[in-house]
Write a protein that holds these residues in place. Structure first.
Motif, PDB file in Angstrom:
ATOM      1  N   ASP A  96      22.243 -25.256  27.694  1.00  0.00           N
ATOM      2  CA  ASP A  96      23.386 -24.452  27.240  1.00  0.00           C
ATOM      3  C   ASP A  96      24.179 -23.811  28.378  1.00  0.00           C
ATOM      4  O   ASP A  96      25.134 -23.076  28.116  1.00  0.00           O
ATOM      5  N   ALA A  97      23.752 -24.042  29.613  1.00  0.00           N
ATOM      6  CA  ALA A  97      24.331 -23.277  30.729  1.00  0.00           C
ATOM      7  C   ALA A  97      25.580 -23.937  31.324  1.00  0.00           C
ATOM      8  O   ALA A  97      25.706 -24.080  32.536  1.00  0.00           O
ATOM      9  N   GLU A  98      26.508 -24.299  30.457  1.00  0.00           N
ATOM     10  CA  GLU A  98      27.718 -24.977  30.935  1.00  0.00           C
ATOM     11  C   GLU A  98      28.548 -24.072  31.866  1.00  0.00           C
ATOM     12  O   GLU A  98      29.094 -24.527  32.867  1.00  0.00           O
ATOM     13  N   THR A  99      28.618 -22.791  31.517  1.00  0.00           N
ATOM     14  CA  THR A  99      29.391 -21.849  32.342  1.00  0.00           C
ATOM     15  C   THR A  99      28.799 -21.777  33.746  1.00  0.00           C
ATOM     16  O   THR A  99      29.533 -21.816  34.746  1.00  0.00           O
ATOM     17  N   GLU A 100      27.475 -21.696  33.829  1.00  0.00           N
ATOM     18  CA  GLU A 100      26.819 -21.605  35.132  1.00  0.00           C
ATOM     19  C   GLU A 100      27.039 -22.894  35.927  1.00  0.00           C
ATOM     20  O   GLU A 100      27.278 -22.868  37.130  1.00  0.00           O
ATOM     21  N   ARG A 101      26.979 -24.044  35.221  1.00  0.00           N
ATOM     22  CA  ARG A 101      27.183 -25.326  35.922  1.00  0.00           C
ATOM     23  C   ARG A 101      28.584 -25.408  36.506  1.00  0.00           C
ATOM     24  O   ARG A 101      28.782 -25.836  37.640  1.00  0.00           O
ATOM     25  N   THR A 102      29.565 -24.982  35.719  1.00  0.00           N
ATOM     26  CA  THR A 102      30.950 -25.046  36.198  1.00  0.00           C
ATOM     27  C   THR A 102      31.121 -24.108  37.394  1.00  0.00           C
ATOM     28  O   THR A 102      31.735 -24.467  38.408  1.00  0.00           O
ATOM     29  N   HIS A 103      30.552 -22.914  37.291  1.00  0.00           N
ATOM     30  CA  HIS A 103      30.641 -21.936  38.384  1.00  0.00           C
ATOM     31  C   HIS A 103      29.984 -22.505  39.651  1.00  0.00           C
ATOM     32  O   HIS A 103      30.552 -22.445  40.747  1.00  0.00           O
ATOM     33  N   LEU A 104      28.802 -23.088  39.485  1.00  0.00           N
ATOM     34  CA  LEU A 104      28.044 -23.623  40.614  1.00  0.00           C
ATOM     35  C   LEU A 104      28.813 -24.749  41.299  1.00  0.00           C
ATOM     36  O   LEU A 104      28.875 -24.818  42.536  1.00  0.00           O
ATOM     37  N   SER A 105      29.419 -25.594  40.497  1.00  0.00           N
ATOM     38  CA  SER A 105      30.139 -26.716  41.088  1.00  0.00           C
ATOM     39  C   SER A 105      31.381 -26.211  41.832  1.00  0.00           C
ATOM     40  O   SER A 105      31.710 -26.700  42.927  1.00  0.00           O
ATOM     41  N   GLY A 106      32.030 -25.165  41.319  1.00  0.00           N
ATOM     42  CA  GLY A 106      33.167 -24.551  42.020  1.00  0.00           C
ATOM     43  C   GLY A 106      32.719 -23.923  43.335  1.00  0.00           C
ATOM     44  O   GLY A 106      33.369 -24.083  44.372  1.00  0.00           O
ATOM     45  N   LEU A 107      31.587 -23.221  43.308  1.00  0.00           N
ATOM     46  CA  LEU A 107      31.068 -22.580  44.524  1.00  0.00           C
ATOM     47  C   LEU A 107      30.764 -23.620  45.598  1.00  0.00           C
ATOM     48  O   LEU A 107      31.059 -23.434  46.774  1.00  0.00           O
ATOM     49  N   SER A 108      30.152 -24.728  45.158  1.00  0.00           N
ATOM     50  CA  SER A 108      29.745 -25.765  46.110  1.00  0.00           C
ATOM     51  C   SER A 108      30.973 -26.363  46.785  1.00  0.00           C
ATOM     52  O   SER A 108      31.001 -26.524  48.016  1.00  0.00           O
ATOM     53  N   ALA A 109      31.994 -26.677  45.993  1.00  0.00           N
ATOM     54  CA  ALA A 109      33.215 -27.277  46.553  1.00  0.00           C
ATOM     55  C   ALA A 109      33.869 -26.289  47.526  1.00  0.00           C
ATOM     56  O   ALA A 109      34.335 -26.663  48.608  1.00  0.00           O
ATOM     57  N   PHE A 110      33.868 -25.015  47.156  1.00  0.00           N
ATOM     58  CA  PHE A 110      34.475 -23.968  47.980  1.00  0.00           C
ATOM     59  C   PHE A 110      33.779 -23.886  49.346  1.00  0.00           C
ATOM     60  O   PHE A 110      34.421 -23.892  50.397  1.00  0.00           O
ATOM     61  N   LEU A 111      32.440 -23.839  49.339  1.00  0.00           N
ATOM     62  CA  LEU A 111      31.701 -23.688  50.596  1.00  0.00           C
ATOM     63  C   LEU A 111      31.838 -24.936  51.477  1.00  0.00           C
ATOM     64  O   LEU A 111      32.076 -24.835  52.681  1.00  0.00           O
ATOM     65  N   ARG A 112      31.716 -26.109  50.852  1.00  0.00           N
ATOM     66  CA  ARG A 112      31.841 -27.346  51.642  1.00  0.00           C
ATOM     67  C   ARG A 112      33.196 -27.390  52.333  1.00  0.00           C
ATOM     68  O   ARG A 112      33.304 -27.712  53.513  1.00  0.00           O
ATOM     69  N   ASP A 113      34.228 -27.045  51.568  1.00  0.00           N
ATOM     70  CA  ASP A 113      35.580 -27.080  52.109  1.00  0.00           C
ATOM     71  C   ASP A 113      35.701 -26.117  53.296  1.00  0.00           C
ATOM     72  O   ASP A 113      36.213 -26.478  54.352  1.00  0.00           O
ATOM     73  N   LYS A 114      35.209 -24.904  53.134  1.00  0.00           N
ATOM     74  CA  LYS A 114      35.288 -23.892  54.211  1.00  0.00           C
ATOM     75  C   LYS A 114      34.569 -24.398  55.467  1.00  0.00           C
ATOM     76  O   LYS A 114      35.065 -24.247  56.575  1.00  0.00           O
ATOM     77  N   LEU A 115      33.386 -24.977  55.293  1.00  0.00           N
ATOM     78  CA  LEU A 115      32.611 -25.423  56.454  1.00  0.00           C
ATOM     79  C   LEU A 115      33.267 -26.625  57.119  1.00  0.00           C
ATOM     80  O   LEU A 115      33.391 -26.689  58.348  1.00  0.00           O
ATOM     81  N   GLU A 116      33.701 -27.573  56.296  1.00  0.00           N
ATOM     82  CA  GLU A 116      34.288 -28.796  56.867  1.00  0.00           C
ATOM     83  C   GLU A 116      35.587 -28.472  57.605  1.00  0.00           C
ATOM     84  O   GLU A 116      35.849 -29.000  58.683  1.00  0.00           O
ATOM     85  N   ARG A 117      36.394 -27.568  57.052  1.00  0.00           N
ATOM     86  CA  ARG A 117      37.636 -27.166  57.737  1.00  0.00           C
ATOM     87  C   ARG A 117      37.352 -26.533  59.097  1.00  0.00           C
ATOM     88  O   ARG A 117      38.193 -26.558  59.982  1.00  0.00           O
ATOM     89  N   ASN A 118      36.156 -25.954  59.217  1.00  0.00           N
ATOM     90  CA  ASN A 118      35.782 -25.349  60.502  1.00  0.00           C
ATOM     91  C   ASN A 118      35.002 -26.315  61.384  1.00  0.00           C
ATOM     92  O   ASN A 118      34.369 -25.905  62.361  1.00  0.00           O
ATOM     93  N   GLY A 119      35.017 -27.570  61.020  1.00  0.00           N
ATOM     94  CA  GLY A 119      34.446 -28.607  61.891  1.00  0.00           C
ATOM     95  C   GLY A 119      32.958 -28.826  61.744  1.00  0.00           C
ATOM     96  O   GLY A 119      32.348 -29.490  62.576  1.00  0.00           O
ATOM     97  N   PHE A 120      32.337 -28.292  60.685  1.00  0.00           N
ATOM     98  CA  PHE A 120      30.896 -28.514  60.508  1.00  0.00           C
ATOM     99  C   PHE A 120      30.644 -29.802  59.728  1.00  0.00           C
ATOM    100  O   PHE A 120      31.440 -30.191  58.871  1.00  0.00           O
TER     101      PHE A 120
END
Ligand SMILES: Cc1ncc(COP(=O)(O)O)c(C=O)c1O
Length: 387
Positions: free
Chosen positions: A277-301
């Motif tokens: 039933d945790a669709e809200t948590e899944r959507t939040h988690l997937s948004g967080l993951s994309a956000f962090l990956r983007d931040k790190l990759e933009r900084n050359g990691f």
């Protein structure tokens, strides 16, 4: 005394290679947790467990399931779980480690070959080591190399198995399951997928990547651990009804292992239902993951091609990874350096596993701290900066 000396020598050797591990309690901002949906501290879980415990006639199982330890709650749970992931049947083991070892050592015969991804988890590797068949390791997710090996080994008399994780534990990247299923069908191989890091997080209602790929009930076996997103413990091997019966009779980690107490089935069941039933948590988690990956990759990691809630930062040498980890720990982040042999030599990394309890704010600060630490380390010539 002699033995003590040998142990001390081995420990000193590990320390000299920056590979000595220590036990540490989790820190405030825990980025090493597998509690992906945040269910471990969910009051509904606690409530269910408390009620189940109160209602339980005994607090221990008293034996293995083939002796006194079986209770019908396990069969009911196995049926529910199989239904959730779209398999014909499921069998519960007391850990994912036991499930993988039990499955592989039971199913692989001496004349068989297992084609194993080079990034597979230790429990899969150990299962294959215990199995009598031949093991061929193909480079991580290199399907051309895998197909070459399948062709080269097509005239064997035994069975062939392809073994992968759906979301890889150290890289956070995903196996192309549809392509793998096509390869398996073309070369008459059986596909085994470890869904440890996908269960509860990926696929329809969190039922995993195999279901997401439309392959539910069409792969030989899947393994779903319950100690991560489901906030419990143990694991299910899912597949056909004959496979379930076979494992009850042949999987040594099932047969010779004391069952968990019957009330614990309620915790696994609550974890499964809440995760579904945790669709809200899944959507939040997937948004967080994309956000962090983007931040790190933009900084050359280098995030190692992650496209999930597991986000590595590949740093190269053990010393560099340790220096990053200790400086981030000093800032309050629960981050561990992952070193060989857990990852290939030269690819020591920080492994960030995200949970739905985190926020974008925290991750933005974290990305800033990682960049700061890189600058600090670059200025500190005692730390070898390697890639
Ligand atoms: C991919 C994978 N499979 C299996 C396991 C073992 O599961 P358990 O911790 O339940 O023994 C793990 C645990 O970390 C894992 O990452």
């Amino acid at each position: 005394m002699k033995m003590d000396q040998r142990i001390l020598t081995e420990l000193a050797d590990l320390e000299s290679r920056s590979q000595l591990r220590q036990l540490e309690a989790a820190r405030d901002i825990d980025l090493g947790s597998s509690d992906y949906l945040g269910l471990a501290s969910d009051p509904r879980m606690k409530h269910t467990v408390r009620e189940a415990l109160d209602a339980a006639p005994r607090v221990a199982s008293t034996g293995s399931r083939l002796l006194s330890g079986h209770d019908e709650v396990w069969t009911a749970l196995e049926n529910d779980f199989a239904c959730w992931v779209g398999a014909e049947a499921a069998l519960y083991f007391t850990s994912g480690y036991a499930a993988n070892i039990g499955l592989l050592s039971a199913i692989v015969h001496p004349e068989d070959i297992v084609f194993s991804d080079s990034a597979n988890h230790a429990s899969l590797i150990d299962g294959m080591r215990l199995a009598k068949g031949r093991r061929i390791i193909f480079p991580h997710l290199d399907l051309n190399a895998l197909e070459d090996e399948l062709r080269r080994n097509q005239s064997i008399s035994g069975a062939r198995f392809i073994v992968v994780e759906s979301v890889f534990s150290m890289g956070g990247d995903r196996a192309p399951l549809r392509d793998l299923a096509v390869l398996a069908a073309r070369h008459h191989a059986e596909l085994i997928v470890d869904e440890a890091h996908a269960t509860g997080v990926c696929g329809p209602d969190g039922s995993g990547c195999v279901a997401e790929a439309g392959l539910a009930g069409r792969v030989f076996a899947t393994v779903h651990t319950c100690g991560k997103a489901l906030a419990a413990a143990g694991a299910f091997v899912c597949g056909s009804e004959p496979l379930r019966r076979f494992l009850i009779n042949r999987a040594r980690t099932f047969i010779f292992n004391t069952a968990l107490p019957p009330y614990f089935a309620s915790q696994v069941s609550a974890g499964m239902h809440l995760a579904a039933d945790a669709e809200t948590e899944r959507t939040h988690l997937s948004g967080l993951s994309a956000f962090l990956r983007d931040k790190l990759e933009r900084n050359g990691f280098d995030t190692a091609g992650s496209n999930s809630h597991i986000v590595p930062i590949v740093l190269g040498s053990n010393d560099t990874a340790l220096a990053f980890a200790s400086r981030l720990q000093a800032r309050g982040y629960g981050i561990r350096a992952i070193r060989p042999p857990t990852v290939p030599p030269g690819s020591a990394r920080l492994r960030l596993s995200l949970t739905a309890k985190l926020s974008q704010r925290v991750l933005a600060d974290l990305a800033g701290a990682v960049v700061e630490v890189r600058d600090e380390i670059a200025a500190d010539h005692t730390v070898p900066l390697s890639r």
